[in-house]
Design an enzyme around this catalytic site. Structure first.
Site, short mmCIF file in Angstrom:
data_model
loop_
_atom_site.label_atom_id
_atom_site.label_comp_id
_atom_site.label_asym_id
_atom_site.label_seq_id
_atom_site.Cartn_x
_atom_site.Cartn_y
_atom_site.Cartn_z
N ASP A 109 17.99 61.44 18.22
CA ASP A 109 17.09 61.12 19.34
C ASP A 109 16.10 60.04 18.90
OD1 ASP A 109 15.59 62.81 17.71
OD2 ASP A 109 14.69 63.91 19.38
N TYR B 226 12.75 57.80 17.91
CA TYR B 226 11.51 58.06 17.18
C TYR B 226 10.46 58.55 18.17
CZ TYR B 226 13.72 55.14 13.58
OH TYR B 226 14.57 54.61 12.65
N PHE C 185 17.78 53.79 15.32
CA PHE C 185 17.27 53.37 14.01
C PHE C 185 16.28 52.20 14.07
CE2 PHE C 185 21.26 55.53 12.87
CZ PHE C 185 20.77 56.45 11.97
N HIS D 108 23.50 61.06 5.71
CA HIS D 108 22.50 60.30 6.48
C HIS D 108 21.61 59.49 5.53
CE1 HIS D 108 19.17 59.64 9.32
NE2 HIS D 108 20.07 59.86 10.26
#
Length: 217
Positions: free
Chosen positions: A59, A61, A72, A180
């Site tokens: 989701d 920031y 990102f 990740h």
């Protein structure tokens, strides 16, 4: 085929009214990111038929002046998020690019669909818009890319992203996966995974212009 055709098909098969009602109330009574006009920026900047690479996030920031509709990426003057900093470290180690802006619009224009699986979030509350309907929508988007395009590279970092492999036809697309890039896991296999050069090697192998991952002048 364009995103409008894809969206029309998705909304003809799923009822998103409850999600729209929820979002209308949230944007009216809470602080929600990204701004409404940026919710679909990933699709605005990367036309459907230009998609070469899909990078999946979760989701947006949830801090101020960060989210603007690309997974990102944060707004140009925002502080670097830790995961993005690690992505850039690997980028430099992989292909020698040094990026100074945390803004990834140039990647989007290069054909990199920077797709969060949930497209909105309440300020300061990670995952607060999970399970309101976004996952249904973005699963359909992933499926549409898989069904209608060929030789797309799907970069799947972490278990939530890798759960989407079931939506992708791996006989005609390429999967790159690792842990990740977050500080919690990057040293367990993200660093050294060379996703950027791997993606470009696959694209070139299939006669597709590689992505310019380096910062535009």
């Amino acid at each position: 085929m364009e995103w409008a055709d894809i969206f029309h098909d998705i909304t003809s098969r799923h009822d998103f009214q409850a999600m729209h009602d929820f979002l209308e109330k949230e944007y009216t009574t809470q602080i929600v990111y990204p701004d409404r006009e940026n919710i679909y920026q990933a699709f605005d900047l990367t036309p459907f038929n230009k998609v070469k690479v899909v990078i999946l996030g979760q989701d947006p920031y949830h801090g101020p002046n960060q989210a603007h509709g690309l997974a990102f990426s944060v707004q140009p003057n925002a502080k670097f998020p830790p995961s993005l900093r690690n992505m850039y470290k690997e980028l430099q180690d992989d292909i020698g690019c040094v990026r100074r802006s945390p803004h990834l619009q140039d990647w989007a224009r290069e054909g990199v669909l920077l797709l969060n699986t949930v497209l909105t979030v309440r300020k300061g509350e990670a995952h607060s818009h999970r399970d309101i309907g976004w996952e249904t929508f973005t699963d359909e988007v992933i499926q549409a890319v898989s069904d209608n395009l060929e030789h797309v590279v799907f970069i799947l970092w972490g278990k939530p992203a890798q759960q989407k492999i079931k939506l992708i036809d791996t006989s005609k697309h390429h999967i790159i996966k690792s842990v990740h890039p977050s500080p919690l896991s990057a040293y367990r296999g993200f660093f050294g995974s060379k996703p950027y050069s791997q993606a470009n090697a696959y694209l070139e192998e299939h006669g597709i212009e590689p992505v310019n991952w380096c910062e535009g002048e």
